[in-house]
Design an enzyme around this catalytic site. Structure first.
Site, short mmCIF file in Angstrom:
data_model
loop_
_atom_site.label_atom_id
_atom_site.label_comp_id
_atom_site.label_asym_id
_atom_site.label_seq_id
_atom_site.Cartn_x
_atom_site.Cartn_y
_atom_site.Cartn_z
N ASP A 57 4.18 -3.41 4.56
CA ASP A 57 4.50 -4.00 5.96
C ASP A 57 3.58 -3.15 7.02
O ASP A 57 3.59 -2.12 6.90
CB ASP A 57 5.95 -3.53 6.24
CG ASP A 57 6.46 -3.91 7.60
OD1 ASP A 57 6.13 -5.46 7.80
OD2 ASP A 57 6.95 -3.38 8.12
N ASP A 76 3.12 -2.70 10.78
CA ASP A 76 4.03 -3.02 12.00
C ASP A 76 2.83 -2.95 13.16
O ASP A 76 2.54 -1.81 13.33
CB ASP A 76 4.97 -2.19 11.82
CG ASP A 76 5.93 -2.06 13.17
OD1 ASP A 76 5.69 -3.08 13.81
OD2 ASP A 76 6.54 -0.99 13.19
N ASP A 122 4.16 0.94 6.17
CA ASP A 122 5.88 1.47 6.04
C ASP A 122 6.11 1.93 4.77
O ASP A 122 5.90 1.37 3.75
CB ASP A 122 6.76 0.39 6.34
CG ASP A 122 8.01 0.82 6.60
OD1 ASP A 122 8.55 0.59 7.98
OD2 ASP A 122 8.57 1.33 5.99
#
Ligand code: SF4
Lengths: 328, 383
Positions: free
Chosen positions: B101, B103, B280
């Site tokens: 992920d 972000d 992440d």
């Protein structure tokens, strides 16, 4: 390639066939004698230098599903092989690594500290599958040389990986040595299961108070989170409840602990707890997950004393016993 | 209910209508492999409730369900299960894509940029660069994955998801995935045990050896260390900096070794910070994670989750390429705060003042509403 190594540990290279081809040549009576000897002398306590003895010991323990003795023996055997392979040629080491770990393992020269160094390369997923059980930070992937899908390790480290994998392969019967079916082992079975039972008896839970201070770190963490009313995932609840049940805690007491959780629902929780105890539904009683599983769930927070622990209950028992001794 | 709450609620009911309208004609763009063996979860507009442990027999059934429900967010498990609708312990985990992920919020912050409607595209460009770095430097080069093993998705919101679909990686358990993220983020790296610490550099080197060599070079050359170290340390480096840089290129630097162990370690830490991949850590190690379904709308932007070609990442404009809602008719909104100019779907809108009432395209209205900058006034157009 060193022939003595090949001769001593043929099953590393030929697997099941290694034992089968020797057994073929032995008269049945002799074989029976060898087997009873192994059992009466408890050959699993010390690894012999005789290849046949080694293979028969593994075969007997595997056939009789003597899990505890087998794993003790596997540990000893793999250590011994590890220390002996140290002296073998690169070719032999590579050969064993390919058979035991992954046949894509290879040797390659790379530039290190300004010199060409010959290293063994192992596919990343394979490396991780074994090394995750090693605690030292040196085994972390980030501290390894990783190139194009391979981890590059020195000879010593490769041998350490072989040992670990070998142990696992014997215990989980990926290396499987078979005795012919017609050989009857019922006498041996009786003796061995007696020995195994003394192990299990030792593992029986002590009656009386539950000693939270002897809990393994993972369970201590879950318990304190539950008590503080912080949320626990399904898996975390499952692990904690089954663990507490194994210590002899009652449904009501466990329920009481869970009643602090933010989304507590008395009826649902009671039902789930009874389910875990096997009182409703399929009737299977769930036992607490092993360290391997807990690690997989991300619940394990391996503490200092977790070193060779494979099950949280084992940790608890060891700790309780030790404290008991210290008190006396 | 406070005034703000009422405004939020009104927005929600309008957006839900818009979503329902969209799905009634576009549900065929919803895509998911192995539908029957995954778990699904939905965040509803009503009450912000999460429904989990759903399963579907076919993609058609899933599409019908989404069209009917018009959820705020729609997710599927990265995992494949034997019994996807059972409670967690009994699902029977089989395997799961490896998920990263990226972000944009978090990464842009490192560059001192706050995520706002005006900076959205800029933040997404930075996130795209980070995504490219993850793929090229780590997944392809270090882990030896092939481009066909990798799929990049725009999350519909503020970032990208990278899925690795390679048999061996899919079967990795939690602990192994944790090791993978630690590798990428440089977590747990034992700097004192590296050959760089002893003065051996390899600019063209693979993996962290090369990364640290280049990182140290960059930290020293750019003077980045100046603001991060004590005066004495800075002086010690300044005196030797030119020589160290020259020597690094030859593979060994004796001058580097004249620095104290503490200083060397500090510089190496900066090098790690500079070279690490920023993903992440929790997401990747979670093997029963839910992730967004391709072709569904993101409840906070109105943009849709789409697959992005790796080669097109650099120039990817989500407000254009992931645009889902119709641009006409327009919708009337009231601005709840001042906003500068916003680029959206190849146009520039604004600036707007607080309290201003304007007609703007529906997708922009939904997008701004996710930043809580507007109140949607005219929901009637949909009836
Ligand atoms: S090693 Fe086992 S006992 Fe120790 S924390 Fe991990 S799961 Fe718990």
């Amino acid at each position: 390639m060193s022939t003595t190594f090949h001769y001593k540990y043929p099953f590393l290279f030929y697997g099941e066939r290694a034992l089968a081809s020797i057994i073929e040549e032995i008269p049945l009576d002799n074989l029976r004698n060898l087997i009873s000897n192994i059992v009466s002398r408890k050959a699993w306590d010390r690894v012999s230098d005789d290849p046949l003895n080694i293979m028969l010991t593994v075969a007997i323990l595997q056939r009789l599903q003597a899990k505890r003795l087998l794993s003790r023996y596997a540990v000893r055997l793999s250590k011994k092989i590890g220390s002996e392979i140290q002296r073998e040629s690169t070719e032999t080491v590579l050969n064993v690594a390919r058979k035991i770990i992954d046949n894509r393992i290879n040797v390659e020269d790379i530039q290190l500290r300004g010199v060409k160094t010959s290293l063994f390369k192992i596919p990343v997923p394979t490396y991780l599958r074994i090394s995750q059980y090693f605690k030292s930070i040196k085994w972390k992937l980030v501290n390894q040389i990783v190139i194009n899908g391979y981890v590059y390790v020195g000879r010593r480290d490769l041998i350490r990986l072989i040992e670990e994998m070998l142990k696992d392969a014997i215990i989980n019967e990926r290396i499987r040595l078979k005795l012919p079916d017609h050989i009857d082992l019922s006498d041996e079975y009786r003796r061995i299961s007696q020995i195994e039972r003394t192990f299990t008896e030792k593992i029986k839970m002590p009656k009386g108070k539950i000693r939270v201070d002897a809990f393994p770190p993972c369970m201590r963490e879950l318990l304190s989170r539950a008590r503080e009313g912080r949320n626990l995932s399904h898996t975390e609840r499952f692990s904690l409840a089954t663990f507490l049940f194994s210590l002899g805690m009652s449904i009501d007491d466990v329920n009481e602990i869970f009643s602090n959780l933010p989304d507590y629902d008395a009826r649902k929780t009671m039902y789930q707890l009874r389910h875990l105890k096997g009182l409703v539904g399929s009737g299977t009683k769930y036992s607490p997950p092993s360290c391997k599983k807990l690690r997989f769930y991300g619940i394990c927070i391996r503490g200092e004393e977790c070193k060779d622990i494979t099950h949280p209950l084992q940790y608890y028992l060891r700790n309780v016993k030790r404290r008991h001794r210290e008190k006396r | 209910m406070s005034k703000e709450d009422i405004e939020k609620r009104d927005n929600i009911s309008v957006i839900k209508k818009i979503f329902k309208w969209y799905y009634s004609t576009h549900s065929s763009s919803i895509i998911c492999e192995n539908v029957e063996r995954r778990e699904f979860g939905f965040m509803l507009f009503d009450g912000n409730v999460m429904v989990r442990h759903k399963s579907f027999k076919s993609i058609l059934e899933l599409r019908r369900f989404i069209a009917e429900l018009a959820p705020k967010h729609a997710y599927h498990s990265i995992a494949i299960y034997e019994k996807p609708d059972a409670p967690m312990e009994e699902k029977g985990w089989v395997c799961a894509e490896l998920l990263f992920d990226i972000d944009a919020d978090h990464i842009a912050k490192k560059y001192g940029i706050a995520m706002r409607p005006e900076t959205y595209l800029q933040c997404m460009t930075i996130a795209a660069e980070e995504t490219i770095k993850l793929i090229e430097e780590f997944l392809l080069t270090d882990f030896g994955l092939a481009p066909r093993d990798i799929a990049v998705l725009f999350s519909g919101g503020r970032g990208f998801h990278v899925h690795v679909k390679n048999k061996e990686f899919e079967y990795m358990d939690r602990a192994m995935r944790q090791e993978i993220v630690d590798y990428i983020t440089g977590n747990g790296i034992n700097l004192k045990a590296t050959m760089i610490f002893e003065g051996y550099f390899l600019m063209e080197g693979h993996g962290w050896i090369g990364r640290l060599s280049r990182g140290v070079y960059e930290v020293l050359e750019s003077g980045y260390f100046r603001s991060k170290l004590r005066k004495q340390q800075v002086n010690a480096i300044d005196k030797r900096c030119r020589r160290i840089l020259e020597e690094i290129l030859t593979g060994f630097s004796g001058t580097w070794n004249e620095l104290s162990d503490k200083t060397k370690k500090k510089i190496l830490e900066m090098a790690v910070e500079l070279m690490r991949g920023d993903v992440d850590r929790v997401v990747t190690s979670d093997i029963s994670r839910l992730t967004r379904i391709v072709g569904t709308l993101h409840g906070k932007t109105g943009l849709k989750v789409i697959k992005v070609d790796i080669s097109k990442l650099e120039s990817f404009d989500p407000t254009k390429e992931a645009l889902a809602l119709p641009t006409s008719p327009q919708i009337t909104v009231k601005f709840l705060s001042d906003i500068g100019s916003v680029s959206f779907n190849d146009d520039i809108y604004g600036p707007y003042r607080e309290g201003q009432i304007k007609s703007i395209p529906i997708p922009l209205a939904v997008f701004l509403s996710g930043f809580e900058c507007v109140k949607l006034l005219n929901g009637g157009i949909l009836e």
